[in-house]
Motif scaffolding. Structure first.
Motif, short mmCIF file in Angstrom:
data_model
loop_
_atom_site.label_atom_id
_atom_site.label_comp_id
_atom_site.label_asym_id
_atom_site.label_seq_id
_atom_site.Cartn_x
_atom_site.Cartn_y
_atom_site.Cartn_z
N VAL A 16 -11.47 4.56 8.26
CA VAL A 16 -12.54 3.82 7.59
C VAL A 16 -13.03 2.68 8.47
O VAL A 16 -14.22 2.54 8.73
N ARG A 17 -12.10 1.84 8.91
CA ARG A 17 -12.46 0.73 9.80
C ARG A 17 -11.20 0.14 10.40
O ARG A 17 -10.10 0.54 10.05
N PRO A 37 -5.52 1.27 12.08
CA PRO A 37 -6.71 1.53 11.25
C PRO A 37 -6.44 1.36 9.76
O PRO A 37 -5.31 1.48 9.29
N LEU A 38 -7.50 1.09 9.04
CA LEU A 38 -7.51 1.25 7.59
C LEU A 38 -8.07 2.64 7.35
O LEU A 38 -9.15 2.98 7.84
N GLU A 39 -7.32 3.46 6.60
CA GLU A 39 -7.72 4.85 6.40
C GLU A 39 -7.92 5.17 4.93
O GLU A 39 -7.44 4.45 4.05
N VAL A 78 0.87 -1.19 0.00
CA VAL A 78 0.00 0.00 0.00
C VAL A 78 0.90 1.23 0.00
O VAL A 78 1.67 1.43 0.93
N ASP A 79 0.81 2.04 -1.06
CA ASP A 79 1.70 3.19 -1.20
C ASP A 79 1.44 4.28 -0.16
O ASP A 79 2.36 4.92 0.33
N ASP A 80 0.17 4.52 0.15
CA ASP A 80 -0.19 5.57 1.10
C ASP A 80 -1.28 5.03 2.01
O ASP A 80 -1.01 4.32 2.96
N ALA A 81 -2.52 5.33 1.70
CA ALA A 81 -3.67 4.78 2.43
C ALA A 81 -4.37 3.79 1.51
O ALA A 81 -4.36 3.96 0.29
N PRO A 82 -5.01 2.76 2.05
CA PRO A 82 -5.64 1.77 1.18
C PRO A 82 -6.93 2.24 0.52
O PRO A 82 -7.40 1.62 -0.43
N PHE A 83 -7.51 3.33 1.01
CA PHE A 83 -8.74 3.84 0.42
C PHE A 83 -8.55 5.31 0.01
O PHE A 83 -7.66 5.99 0.52
#
Length: 200
Positions: free
Chosen positions: A152-153, A159-161, A97-102
């Motif tokens: 996000v969750r 966290p996933l952001e 993941v380069d930055d955030a996954p979302f």
């Protein structure tokens, strides 16, 4: 084996026309796999990558099927050491993941001041309402540009952001400046009863 057939999905929620009740209903209807409860053996690398623009790649090729990206996004988890993995009951694979996954690509606001609610649509069509459980935070990159993120969750400690894309952040910044002019106080926005500062 994952089916490659396109599932029948209702149209994505149009945040520009949705009421707060519509948004709350969409959030409540989202059912995700219980990835935090799954602890399979690590099986290697998925050869997948999520770029900073929110696009998903496999073996150096972009994944063009939105339904497949949405499916993979539901089994994404962050480990205690910060790694991102795709997890099922029987396997766990690393994903870069380069930055955030979302990536947050749309925002809507209802109310003002402490009564405001902010809802975001992600590139995966997920809807996230900012608040105590889904805080907004602002970092500053090395070049001095703001890097806004939305929880996000996942657990608070891993966290996933979602990174807010530039138009969404500018939209929020305009709202924050207008509200500061009207109501005074520090620069930032309320959502879900929590205040999120846009400056130190």
């Amino acid at each position: 084996m994952v089916s490659t057939a396109e599932p029948i999905r209702p149209p994505a929620l149009d945040l520009s026309r949705a009421s707060l009740a519509d948004i709350a209903s969409a959030v409540a209807e989202k059912r995700l796999p219980p990835v935090e409860q799954w602890n399979p053996t690590h099986c290697g690398h998925s050869d997948m990558r999520i770029r900073a623009d929110g696009s998903w790649w496999h073996g150096g090729t972009p994944i063009g099927r939105a339904a497949l990206v949405r499916l993979f996004s539901t089994i994404l988890r962050r480990e205690a050491d910060g790694r991102f993995v795709l997890v099922t009951p029987v396997e766990k694979l690393d994903i870069e993941v380069d930055d955030a996954p979302f990536l947050a690509v749309e925002a809507t606001s209802e109310g003002e001041g402490p009564g405001r609610t902010l809802a975001f649509r992600l590139l995966t069509d997920d809807i996230v309402v900012a608040g105590p459980a889904n805080p907004l935070r602002l970092e500053t990159a090395e070049d001095g540009t703001p890097r806004p993120y939305l929880h996000v969750r996942g657990p608070t400690e891993r966290p996933l952001e979602a990174l807010l894309n530039r138009p969404v952040f500018y939209q929020l910044a305009d709202m924050a400046l207008a509200e500061q002019d009207k109501l005074g106080g520090p620069l930032g926005l309320w959502s879900g009863g929590a205040f999120f500062a846009f400056a130190d």
